[in-house]
Scaffold this motif. Structure first.
Motif, PDB file in Angstrom:
ATOM      1  N   ASN A 120       0.829  -1.211   0.000  1.00 57.86           N
ATOM      2  CA  ASN A 120       0.000   0.000   0.000  1.00 57.86           C
ATOM      3  C   ASN A 120       0.864   1.262   0.000  1.00 57.86           C
ATOM      4  O   ASN A 120       0.516   2.268  -0.625  1.00 57.86           O
ATOM      5  CB  ASN A 120      -0.939  -0.001   1.204  1.00 57.86           C
ATOM      6  CG  ASN A 120      -2.121  -0.931   1.011  1.00 57.86           C
ATOM      7  OD1 ASN A 120      -2.650  -1.048  -0.088  1.00 57.86           O
ATOM      8  ND2 ASN A 120      -2.546  -1.609   2.066  1.00 57.86           N
ATOM      9  N   ASN A 153       0.510   3.241  -3.626  1.00 61.22           N
ATOM     10  CA  ASN A 153      -0.669   4.046  -3.291  1.00 61.22           C
ATOM     11  C   ASN A 153      -1.109   4.973  -4.419  1.00 61.22           C
ATOM     12  O   ASN A 153      -2.222   5.484  -4.414  1.00 61.22           O
ATOM     13  CB  ASN A 153      -0.446   4.837  -1.999  1.00 61.22           C
ATOM     14  CG  ASN A 153       0.740   5.794  -2.093  1.00 61.22           C
ATOM     15  OD1 ASN A 153       1.295   5.999  -3.170  1.00 61.22           O
ATOM     16  ND2 ASN A 153       1.125   6.357  -0.973  1.00 61.22           N
ATOM     17  N   ASP A 174      -5.611   0.538  -5.341  1.00 63.27           N
ATOM     18  CA  ASP A 174      -6.202   0.747  -4.019  1.00 63.27           C
ATOM     19  C   ASP A 174      -5.981  -0.489  -3.163  1.00 63.27           C
ATOM     20  O   ASP A 174      -5.557  -1.548  -3.643  1.00 63.27           O
ATOM     21  CB  ASP A 174      -7.686   1.110  -4.114  1.00 63.27           C
ATOM     22  CG  ASP A 174      -8.524   0.036  -4.808  1.00 63.27           C
ATOM     23  OD1 ASP A 174      -8.194  -1.155  -4.685  1.00 63.27           O
ATOM     24  OD2 ASP A 174      -9.521   0.390  -5.467  1.00 63.27           O
TER      25      ASP A 174
END
Length: 635
Positions: free
Chosen positions: A572, A576, A580
């Protein structure tokens, strides 16, 4: 997840002005706290300044220094940060150059400098004594008694274990930090006063990186700055933070103001590396001295702003010049592996299936260079294109043009009729486009290649890559099998750069143009019929997910044995701007499922060269039961 943020400081000082220096130290501590750091390392003898010379004999300076330590202890009360400052200490009628380790209102311990330089521009032995023999001692200060004193101190707040050494110690044949690492320290700190000479900063940085690699640790280095005395030398305030051989942060030298520099350390990564490194484990047996662990407790080590750089493509260097060097080295490793196999067998011919895709292209380029190296004719490379139900004009034409331009023995064998006959033999309708429909084509191609290799007295060179092996994206005893597999430890994200490297550096312009078109072709096995326009309908990444994500998952799963939660967290952070969290989780679940389900294919892999830190060879890096459960890794 056992990350910790640490800081180094470069101070604006005044020589022998303890009050001024202490004020600057406090300012840096506050700045580090605001940056969410849990450790700050100041330069050597920063309380007094390093260049006091014979003033170190002055009782007044030593008294002021001790008072400043008390002042900093009071200042640290209630603050959740470990502080290391440099100051002189009188002990048993000798003066020592020391690191004072302060936390929450008290001195946790004092570490003396082990090795005192006394040549060229350094003449510390005029004032200071070697501290390398001091172990498990205690000293009393006017405000605190029984303070641990020695070179065998580890400051511990699990899983964070800190060890300290001072300047010249790092230059020793066996630095104290090596012993500290064997004692368990995973964050090594150096309070330094290293003057500048031409090229010395590069040597210093290499030394810090190397020591962090040898000790499988973080290594944080802070040196005094430009406001030290310039009577004979100049200091630059050099700061470096490294982790297992890689520089996480380095400052711009020669700043005229106090400054801090920070980096986030991954302790789990370091501890896992130590767990797997048998040499490191065996070395701990050589350290038999008493270890003095000094426990302390952080109230909170959470990181408010996670600003550690996480590379999207950990297999591919982000620096262009470094990437080029890496690609050149990997390409040469592949070539050397195949050359040895040919020279050992005495065979002078190879066979390879050419699809017009990236993997077979890379394998062919390896073969071309190998044959040139061995002075074998390129016509001894049998390049076979085997059009099937899904072969598109683009990949077919690229395959044909590449082989012709490279001067190989190019042959075309259409597999459609053979596959239709096989469908009849096993009673499978040609209209059912399932896994059988696809695998019949893959196995037909491998049968042709294997039999041709026998007929021509050569070997079949495999083309499959590391990413496909991790996902099991290959047909068992189809493209899964060969007589030597040159791409077996090259991940898909790196295959692209290797082909581009060859296009840029190793071949003529017309061949380079073909390679560049192959690079821009979607990855596909082309096993399903093409659409009405003749385009590819079966895109691998639409089915199994983006290879850049799978290579990221593979790296952290294999290289660091990271937990699923940590892998998702890091993904993540890295992606990012592209995927998602739901998408990342979806493809990670797919990665885990396929990685465990498809191990049986990796248990029967052909030989092939390891080129990087990760390999799935059942004979070397990865030994896993084919029927292991992945339940423990599921979220």
């Amino acid at each position: 997840m056992n990350f910790i943020k640490i800081s180094t400081a470069s101070l604006k000082t005044r020589v022998s002005d303890v009050d001024y220096n202490t004020t600057e130290i406090k300012s840096c501590i506050n700045e580090a706290i605001n940056a969410n750091s849990k450790l700050i390392i100041f330069p050597e003898l920063c309380i007094t300044s390093y260049t006091c010379a014979d003033l170190f004999y002055q009782q007044k300076l030593l008294e002021k220094s001790a008072t400043a330590i008390k002042n900093l202890c009071d200042f640290s009360a209630g603050k959740d940060i470990l502080i290391s400052v440099g100051a002189p200490l009188t002990f048993q009628n000798s003066l020592y150059n020391c690191a004072f380790i302060i936390f929450n209102g008290k001195v946790l311990g004092i570490v003396p400098k082990s090795f005192i330089p006394n040549s060229s521009e350094f003449y510390e032995k005029r004032w200071f004594s070697n501290g390398n023999k001091i172990k498990s001692s205690n000293v009393n200060l006017f405000f605190q008694s029984s303070i641990p004193f020695g070179v065998n101190l580890i400051f511990k707040c699990d899983p964070f274990k800190f060890g300290f050494e001072i300047c010249e110690d790092l230059w020793a044949v066996i630095p104290p930090s090596s012993n500290l690492a064997l004692m368990g320290a995973n964050i090594l700190c150096n309070l330094s006063a290293s003057n500048e000479l031409v090229s010395k900063s590069t040597y210093r940085k290499n030394l810090v990186d190397l020591q962090s690699a040898k000790c499988i640790s973080a290594y944080a280095y802070a040196s005094c700055g430009v406001h030290e005395s310039t009577t004979d030398v100049v200091f630059s305030g050099h700061m470096i933070i490294s982790e297992n051989g890689s520089t996480l942060n380095e400052n711009e030298r020669f700043s005229r103001e106090s400054d801090i520099m920070s980096a986030i350390i991954d302790i789990d990564k370091l501890n896992n590396e130590r767990l797997k490194n048998i040499t490191f484990r065996d070395n701990t047996a050589f350290y038999e001295e008493e270890i003095v662990e000094i426990p302390f407790i952080y109230s909170d080590t959470s990181i408010k702003k996670f600003d550690r750089y996480i590379d999207k493509h950990p297999f591919v260097p982000s620096n262009i010049s470094e990437r080029e060097l890496r690609c050149k080295e990997i390409f040469n490793i592949q070539v050397a592996g195949l050359a040895k196999r040919l020279s050992h067998t005495g065979l002078t011919k190879t066979v390879v299936g050419i699809s017009g895709g990236l993997d077979s292209t890379l394998a062919l380029l390896v073969m071309i260079k190998t044959f040139d190296l061995l002075n074998l004719p390129r016509k001894n490379i049998l390049t076979i294109t085997m059009p099937g139900f899904g072969t598109t004009d683009r990949t077919y034409n690229n395959a044909v043009e590449l082989c012709k331009n490279l001067g190989t023995d190019f042959r075309e064998i259409n597999i459609v009729d053979a596959c239709i006959q096989h469908f009849k033999d096993i009673g499978h309708p040609t209209s059912v486009h399932d896994v059988t429909y696809e695998n019949v084509q893959a196995r037909e191609r491998t049968q042709i290649l294997m039999d041709l290799a026998n007929k021509e007295n050569g070997i079949l060179v495999g083309t499959g890559d590391l990413s496909e092996l991790a996902l099991g994206w290959c047909t068992y005893n189809g493209d899964h099998m060969s007589m030597y597999s040159v791409n077996c430890s090259v991940p898909k994200t790196l295959v692209r750069y290797l082909v581009k490297y060859v296009a840029d550096k190793e071949v003529s312009k017309n061949i380079s143009e073909i390679l560049m078109d192959i690079l821009h072709t979607p990855v596909s096995p082309e096993l399903l019929p093409k659409d009405a326009t003749g385009d590819i309908v079966q895109k691998t990444e639409d089915i199994v997910g983006p290879y850049e994500l799978h290579d990221f998952f593979l790296y952290y799963f294999m290289r660091q044995s990271a937990t699923p939660e940590k892998i998702i967290f890091l993904a993540n952070q890295a992606f990012n701007d592209k995927y998602d969290e739901t998408t990342i989780q979806k493809w990670f679940d797919k990665f885990l499922h396929r990685f465990f389900q498809q191990q049986f294919k990796r248990s029967a892999l052909p030989d092939g060269p390891k080129v990087g830190t990760i390999s799935l060879s059942p004979r070397g890096d990865w030994r896993m039961p084919s029927d292991a459960s992945n339940n423990a890794w599921k979220s």
